[in-house]
Design a protein around this motif. Structure first.
Motif, mmCIF file in Angstrom:
data_model
loop_
_atom_site.group_PDB
_atom_site.id
_atom_site.type_symbol
_atom_site.label_atom_id
_atom_site.label_comp_id
_atom_site.label_asym_id
_atom_site.label_seq_id
_atom_site.Cartn_x
_atom_site.Cartn_y
_atom_site.Cartn_z
ATOM 1 N N LEU A 37 73.618 22.453 44.750
ATOM 2 C CA LEU A 37 73.522 21.000 44.836
ATOM 3 C C LEU A 37 73.773 20.542 46.265
ATOM 4 C CD1 LEU A 37 73.307 18.195 43.439
ATOM 5 C CD2 LEU A 37 75.778 18.333 43.045
ATOM 6 N N VAL A 38 72.854 19.721 46.785
ATOM 7 C CA VAL A 38 72.978 19.105 48.103
ATOM 8 C C VAL A 38 72.711 17.618 47.945
ATOM 9 C CG1 VAL A 38 71.969 18.921 50.420
ATOM 10 C CG2 VAL A 38 72.308 21.174 49.370
ATOM 11 N N VAL A 39 73.488 16.791 48.632
ATOM 12 C CA VAL A 39 73.218 15.358 48.631
ATOM 13 C C VAL A 39 72.902 14.936 50.056
ATOM 14 C CG1 VAL A 39 75.642 14.696 48.921
ATOM 15 C CG2 VAL A 39 74.024 13.067 47.973
ATOM 16 N N SER A 40 71.862 14.130 50.198
ATOM 17 C CA SER A 40 71.443 13.585 51.484
ATOM 18 C C SER A 40 71.716 12.087 51.471
ATOM 19 C CB SER A 40 69.953 13.861 51.717
ATOM 20 O OG SER A 40 69.496 13.205 52.879
ATOM 21 N N ALA A 41 72.603 11.627 52.358
ATOM 22 C CA ALA A 41 73.027 10.228 52.361
ATOM 23 C C ALA A 41 71.880 9.303 52.749
ATOM 24 C CB ALA A 41 74.193 10.040 53.314
ATOM 25 N N SER A 42 71.826 8.142 52.081
ATOM 26 C CA SER A 42 70.831 7.123 52.410
ATOM 27 C C SER A 42 71.390 6.094 53.380
ATOM 28 C CB SER A 42 70.351 6.411 51.135
ATOM 29 O OG SER A 42 69.612 7.290 50.323
ATOM 30 N N ASN A 43 72.672 5.736 53.224
ATOM 31 C CA ASN A 43 73.279 4.747 54.107
ATOM 32 C C ASN A 43 74.799 4.884 54.049
ATOM 33 O OD1 ASN A 43 74.261 2.932 51.869
ATOM 34 N ND2 ASN A 43 72.061 2.786 51.511
ATOM 35 N N ASP A 44 75.476 4.051 54.832
ATOM 36 C CA ASP A 44 76.937 4.131 54.931
ATOM 37 C C ASP A 44 77.625 3.892 53.589
ATOM 38 O OD1 ASP A 44 76.272 4.410 57.555
ATOM 39 O OD2 ASP A 44 77.326 2.627 58.266
ATOM 40 N N LEU A 45 76.994 3.101 52.706
ATOM 41 C CA LEU A 45 77.623 2.760 51.430
ATOM 42 C C LEU A 45 77.857 3.982 50.535
ATOM 43 C CD1 LEU A 45 75.788 -0.549 50.442
ATOM 44 C CD2 LEU A 45 78.038 -0.274 51.459
ATOM 45 N N ASP A 46 77.156 5.078 50.825
ATOM 46 C CA ASP A 46 77.355 6.292 50.031
ATOM 47 C C ASP A 46 78.767 6.852 50.174
ATOM 48 O OD1 ASP A 46 74.763 6.193 49.104
ATOM 49 O OD2 ASP A 46 73.973 7.512 50.657
ATOM 50 N N PHE A 47 79.514 6.404 51.192
ATOM 51 C CA PHE A 47 80.852 6.943 51.428
ATOM 52 C C PHE A 47 81.920 5.850 51.462
ATOM 53 C CE2 PHE A 47 77.718 9.573 53.700
ATOM 54 C CZ PHE A 47 77.796 10.695 52.895
ATOM 55 N N ILE A 48 81.615 4.693 50.900
ATOM 56 C CA ILE A 48 82.585 3.610 50.794
ATOM 57 C C ILE A 48 82.958 3.472 49.317
ATOM 58 C CG2 ILE A 48 82.972 1.138 51.126
ATOM 59 C CD1 ILE A 48 81.076 1.276 53.506
ATOM 60 N N PRO A 64 73.352 -7.303 53.516
ATOM 61 C CA PRO A 64 74.338 -7.192 54.592
ATOM 62 C C PRO A 64 74.397 -5.815 55.255
ATOM 63 C CG PRO A 64 75.251 -8.447 52.772
ATOM 64 C CD PRO A 64 73.935 -7.920 52.292
ATOM 65 N N TYR A 65 74.321 -4.711 54.461
ATOM 66 C CA TYR A 65 74.514 -3.407 55.075
ATOM 67 C C TYR A 65 73.340 -2.972 55.943
ATOM 68 C CZ TYR A 65 71.687 -1.301 51.298
ATOM 69 O OH TYR A 65 70.680 -0.972 50.431
ATOM 70 N N LYS A 66 72.212 -3.697 55.895
ATOM 71 C CA LYS A 66 71.104 -3.440 56.819
ATOM 72 C C LYS A 66 71.339 -4.085 58.184
ATOM 73 C CE LYS A 66 68.271 -1.316 53.862
ATOM 74 N NZ LYS A 66 67.755 0.066 54.041
ATOM 75 N N LEU A 67 72.377 -4.923 58.284
ATOM 76 C CA LEU A 67 72.795 -5.552 59.544
ATOM 77 C C LEU A 67 71.688 -6.371 60.214
ATOM 78 C CD1 LEU A 67 74.837 -2.565 61.065
ATOM 79 C CD2 LEU A 67 75.656 -4.438 59.634
ATOM 80 N N PRO A 68 71.046 -7.285 59.496
ATOM 81 C CA PRO A 68 69.980 -8.083 60.129
ATOM 82 C C PRO A 68 70.472 -8.972 61.256
ATOM 83 C CG PRO A 68 70.550 -8.980 57.983
ATOM 84 C CD PRO A 68 71.271 -7.674 58.087
ATOM 85 N N LEU A 69 71.712 -9.447 61.154
ATOM 86 C CA LEU A 69 72.214 -10.347 62.197
ATOM 87 C C LEU A 69 72.475 -9.615 63.508
ATOM 88 C CD1 LEU A 69 74.584 -12.722 60.189
ATOM 89 C CD2 LEU A 69 72.197 -13.056 60.875
ATOM 90 N N ARG A 70 72.669 -8.305 63.461
ATOM 91 C CA ARG A 70 72.785 -7.540 64.696
ATOM 92 C C ARG A 70 71.470 -7.603 65.479
ATOM 93 N NH1 ARG A 70 76.664 -3.364 64.626
ATOM 94 N NH2 ARG A 70 78.575 -4.178 63.669
ATOM 95 N N TYR A 71 70.374 -7.571 64.743
ATOM 96 C CA TYR A 71 69.057 -7.665 65.393
ATOM 97 C C TYR A 71 68.867 -9.044 66.013
ATOM 98 C CZ TYR A 71 64.021 -6.988 65.990
ATOM 99 O OH TYR A 71 62.756 -6.870 66.513
ATOM 100 N N VAL A 72 69.354 -10.062 65.318
ATOM 101 C CA VAL A 72 69.284 -11.418 65.865
ATOM 102 C C VAL A 72 70.116 -11.513 67.144
ATOM 103 C CG1 VAL A 72 69.810 -13.847 65.418
ATOM 104 C CG2 VAL A 72 68.864 -12.419 63.594
ATOM 105 N N GLU A 73 71.288 -10.885 67.161
ATOM 106 C CA GLU A 73 72.118 -10.864 68.362
ATOM 107 C C GLU A 73 71.398 -10.176 69.517
ATOM 108 O OE1 GLU A 73 75.748 -8.989 67.351
ATOM 109 O OE2 GLU A 73 76.341 -10.504 65.871
ATOM 110 N N LEU A 74 70.698 -9.091 69.220
ATOM 111 C CA LEU A 74 69.946 -8.384 70.254
ATOM 112 C C LEU A 74 68.847 -9.274 70.828
ATOM 113 C CD1 LEU A 74 69.370 -5.730 71.781
ATOM 114 C CD2 LEU A 74 67.889 -5.061 69.871
#
Length: 224
Positions: A117-128, A201-211
């Motif tokens: 068995l191997v798991v491949s993480a999709s995003n940070d929420l997999d470990f919260i 929220p976890y896709k961080l769209p506002l970070r892109y707006v800040e950029l």
């Protein structure tokens, strides 16, 4: 089969063989790439409405029934459908993309049938594990399922830190950066930066707006 891939919303339809988002696409690309190398690979997908042509002969599509729905009857039915698809794939090693209840089922299956068995993480929420949208007992089972894996594969250094902190030293965590399929060269003069994702929220769209705000001389597009 040597490998079987499971992603919780994978589909494979004619005209859109890699249906879904980035996780679904990457799972399909990886399954096809291993099959092209001559390995016998199974990819568990939802039932298709129309037949899809598979261009890699050694890649087998294992169809499962659609999502069973919410509530206790739906969850029990869904668990049975996932379990049955794993039996039909009959692989030595199962690769699950992303965390969630399906990984709990996969870990129990692999433990019972002595499969890898191997798991491949999709995003940070997999470990919260303190998320309000998940029950405490479910989080405990999910953490145990992660620790049952031979490997936990992450895509970023941040996920690497989260996984090691959450799982401790007993679980092997490997960093393999994200990948994409080859494409033709773009226009010599790019028009803009592009952000394409769901507005969560976890896709961080506002970070892109800040950029975009920090670089007024450039153009930024968002596809949500």
């Amino acid at each position: 089969f040597a490998f079987a891939f499971y992603e919780d919303s994978a589909s494979y339809e004619e005209g859109a063989p890699h249906g879904g988002g980035g996780a679904e696409l990457q799972t399909a690309l990886l399954a096809e790439a291993l099959a092209q190398r001559g390995l016998r690979v199974a990819h568990i997908v939802y039932q298709r409405k129309y037949p899809a042509e598979v261009h890699v002969p050694s890649l087998r599509l294992v169809e499962r029934k659609p999502w069973a729905g919410r509530g206790l009857p739906g969850k029990l039915s869904e668990a049975f459908r996932v379990w049955r698809s794993l039996i039909h794939a009959d692989a030595r090693l199962y690769v699950f993309r992303g965390g969630g209840a399906h990984l709990i089922i996969g870990a129990a299956f692999c433990l019972l049938y002595r499969r890898g068995l191997v798991v491949s993480a999709s995003n940070d929420l997999d470990f919260i594990f303190d998320r309000p949208d998940r029950r405490r007992w479910g989080q405990a089972l999910y953490r145990a399922a992660l620790r049952r894996c031979q490997y936990v594969v992450v895509q970023t250094t941040q996920q690497l830190e989260l996984a090691r902190k959450a799982l401790g030293t007993g679980t092997r965590v490997e960093l393999i950066p994200s990948f994409a399929e080859p494409t033709n060269a773009s226009a010599p003069e790019p028009e803009a930066f592009l952000w394409a994702a769901r507005l969560v929220p976890y896709k961080l769209p506002l970070r892109y707006v800040e950029l975009a705000r920090a670089l007024p001389e450039a153009r930024f597009w968002m596809v949500a």
